[in-house]
Write a protein that holds these residues in place. Structure first.
Motif, mmCIF file in Angstrom:
data_model
loop_
_atom_site.group_PDB
_atom_site.id
_atom_site.type_symbol
_atom_site.label_atom_id
_atom_site.label_comp_id
_atom_site.label_asym_id
_atom_site.label_seq_id
_atom_site.Cartn_x
_atom_site.Cartn_y
_atom_site.Cartn_z
ATOM 1 N N GLN A 4 6.267 4.902 -4.552
ATOM 2 C CA GLN A 4 6.026 6.055 -3.684
ATOM 3 C C GLN A 4 4.528 6.235 -3.413
ATOM 4 O OE1 GLN A 4 7.624 9.723 -5.201
ATOM 5 N NE2 GLN A 4 7.096 10.871 -3.354
ATOM 6 N N GLU A 5 3.689 6.091 -4.434
ATOM 7 C CA GLU A 5 2.235 6.234 -4.250
ATOM 8 C C GLU A 5 1.670 5.119 -3.370
ATOM 9 O OE1 GLU A 5 0.442 8.318 -8.162
ATOM 10 O OE2 GLU A 5 1.607 6.488 -8.529
ATOM 11 N N ILE A 6 2.114 3.892 -3.598
ATOM 12 C CA ILE A 6 1.669 2.767 -2.770
ATOM 13 C C ILE A 6 2.121 2.978 -1.329
ATOM 14 C CG2 ILE A 6 2.085 0.325 -2.275
ATOM 15 C CD1 ILE A 6 2.148 -0.165 -5.232
ATOM 16 N N SER A 7 3.365 3.391 -1.165
ATOM 17 C CA SER A 7 3.896 3.611 0.176
ATOM 18 C C SER A 7 3.097 4.668 0.926
ATOM 19 C CB SER A 7 5.367 4.018 0.106
ATOM 20 O OG SER A 7 6.146 2.939 -0.362
ATOM 21 N N ALA A 8 2.660 5.707 0.231
ATOM 22 C CA ALA A 8 1.871 6.759 0.875
ATOM 23 C C ALA A 8 0.550 6.201 1.405
ATOM 24 C CB ALA A 8 1.625 7.911 -0.096
ATOM 25 N N VAL A 9 -0.105 5.364 0.625
ATOM 26 C CA VAL A 9 -1.359 4.759 1.088
ATOM 27 C C VAL A 9 -1.073 3.768 2.212
ATOM 28 C CG1 VAL A 9 -3.405 3.423 0.432
ATOM 29 C CG2 VAL A 9 -2.463 5.104 -1.158
ATOM 30 N N ASN A 10 0.009 3.020 2.104
ATOM 31 C CA ASN A 10 0.376 2.095 3.185
ATOM 32 C C ASN A 10 0.631 2.849 4.498
ATOM 33 O OD1 ASN A 10 0.063 -0.290 1.794
ATOM 34 N ND2 ASN A 10 2.213 -0.458 1.215
ATOM 35 N N ARG A 11 1.252 4.037 4.420
ATOM 36 C CA ARG A 11 1.465 4.826 5.644
ATOM 37 C C ARG A 11 0.122 5.288 6.230
ATOM 38 N NH1 ARG A 11 5.587 3.020 3.704
ATOM 39 N NH2 ARG A 11 4.636 1.339 4.897
ATOM 40 N N GLN A 12 -0.842 5.626 5.361
ATOM 41 C CA GLN A 12 -2.186 5.990 5.835
ATOM 42 C C GLN A 12 -2.845 4.796 6.516
ATOM 43 O OE1 GLN A 12 -3.648 7.520 1.947
ATOM 44 N NE2 GLN A 12 -4.401 9.220 3.194
ATOM 45 N N PHE A 13 -2.666 3.610 5.949
ATOM 46 C CA PHE A 13 -3.205 2.377 6.520
ATOM 47 C C PHE A 13 -2.623 2.171 7.918
ATOM 48 C CE2 PHE A 13 -3.698 -2.113 7.229
ATOM 49 C CZ PHE A 13 -4.783 -2.522 6.467
ATOM 50 N N GLU A 14 -1.302 2.286 8.035
ATOM 51 C CA GLU A 14 -0.634 2.122 9.327
ATOM 52 C C GLU A 14 -1.164 3.127 10.354
ATOM 53 O OE1 GLU A 14 3.702 0.633 7.589
ATOM 54 O OE2 GLU A 14 3.399 2.744 8.106
ATOM 55 N N GLN A 15 -1.300 4.384 9.922
ATOM 56 C CA GLN A 15 -1.765 5.432 10.831
ATOM 57 C C GLN A 15 -3.208 5.183 11.261
ATOM 58 O OE1 GLN A 15 0.428 7.909 11.928
ATOM 59 N NE2 GLN A 15 -1.171 8.079 13.474
ATOM 60 N N ALA A 16 -4.033 4.721 10.345
ATOM 61 C CA ALA A 16 -5.440 4.433 10.671
ATOM 62 C C ALA A 16 -5.517 3.352 11.746
ATOM 63 C CB ALA A 16 -6.199 4.014 9.415
ATOM 64 N N VAL A 17 -4.700 2.309 11.624
ATOM 65 C CA VAL A 17 -4.683 1.254 12.639
ATOM 66 C C VAL A 17 -4.211 1.821 13.969
ATOM 67 C CG1 VAL A 17 -3.586 -0.903 13.360
ATOM 68 C CG2 VAL A 17 -4.422 -0.660 11.016
ATOM 69 N N CYS A 18 -3.131 2.568 13.937
ATOM 70 C CA CYS A 18 -2.558 3.148 15.165
ATOM 71 C C CYS A 18 -3.571 4.052 15.867
ATOM 72 C CB CYS A 18 -1.301 3.930 14.810
ATOM 73 S SG CYS A 18 -0.399 4.558 16.224
ATOM 74 N N ASP A 19 -4.330 4.823 15.088
ATOM 75 C CA ASP A 19 -5.324 5.752 15.643
ATOM 76 C C ASP A 19 -6.662 5.088 15.932
ATOM 77 O OD1 ASP A 19 -3.420 7.749 15.382
ATOM 78 O OD2 ASP A 19 -4.304 8.586 13.547
ATOM 79 N N GLY A 20 -6.830 3.833 15.489
ATOM 80 C CA GLY A 20 -8.122 3.165 15.638
ATOM 81 C C GLY A 20 -9.192 3.786 14.763
ATOM 82 N N ASP A 21 -8.790 4.381 13.627
ATOM 83 C CA ASP A 21 -9.704 5.084 12.727
ATOM 84 C C ASP A 21 -10.172 4.133 11.612
ATOM 85 O OD1 ASP A 21 -11.042 6.767 10.977
ATOM 86 O OD2 ASP A 21 -9.528 8.356 11.078
ATOM 87 N N MET A 22 -11.205 3.379 11.917
ATOM 88 C CA MET A 22 -11.690 2.388 10.961
ATOM 89 C C MET A 22 -12.395 3.023 9.764
ATOM 90 S SD MET A 22 -10.453 -0.354 12.218
ATOM 91 C CE MET A 22 -9.119 0.623 12.910
ATOM 92 N N ASP A 23 -12.897 4.245 9.916
ATOM 93 C CA ASP A 23 -13.476 4.949 8.768
ATOM 94 C C ASP A 23 -12.395 5.250 7.737
ATOM 95 O OD1 ASP A 23 -16.206 5.076 9.580
ATOM 96 O OD2 ASP A 23 -15.733 6.739 10.920
ATOM 97 N N LEU A 24 -11.260 5.767 8.214
ATOM 98 C CA LEU A 24 -10.139 6.031 7.306
ATOM 99 C C LEU A 24 -9.647 4.735 6.691
ATOM 100 C CD1 LEU A 24 -7.965 7.708 5.944
ATOM 101 C CD2 LEU A 24 -6.618 7.567 8.060
#
Length: 121
Positions: A4-24
């Motif tokens: 669950q913890e890994i998945s939460a960070v993976n979802r943040q990774f996915e969202q950062a790519v989708c948003d083009g947020d390279m800082d995140l």
């Protein structure tokens, strides 16, 4: 560490790519992380990792990524994940396989070592 913890960070990774947020995206790595992209040099540290992902997004037209954990193991402050990522690129989609070594730092799980390459067949 839990899936669950890994998945939460993976979802943040996915969202950062989708948003083009390279800082995140860079912040999801440890400060001394190492990334081993296919056919490229070893990339060390958040600043260089941010530059690498910025180049990947621009050069390949990466607009989306979906991460799927296939296996993980843990021990105290580290863990390892094996997975597949489906990438949406300017020219279509690609599937890659990856291994991430996770490290718990300042109470958060972060990518510490990251390597991937194309999935054949």
């Amino acid at each position: 560490m839990s899936l669950q913890e890994i998945s939460a960070v993976n979802r943040q990774f996915e969202q950062a790519v989708c948003d083009g947020d390279m800082d995140l995206l860079a912040s999801l790595y440890t400060s001394d992380a190492i990334v081993l992209p296919p056919d490229g040099p070893v990339v060390r540290g958040r600043g260089a990792i941010k530059q690498m992902w910025t180049a990947v997004v621009q050069q390949l037209g990466l607009t989306d990524v979906r991460l799927r954990t296939l296996d993980y193991e843990q021990s105290s402050r580290t863990g390892s994940e094996v997975g597949e990522a489906t990438l949406t690129l300017g020219g279509g989609t690609a599937v890659v396989k990856y291994v991430v070594v996770w490290k718990r730092t300042k109470g958060q799980w972060r990518l510490h070592r990251d390597i991937w390459n194309a999935k054949a067949g």
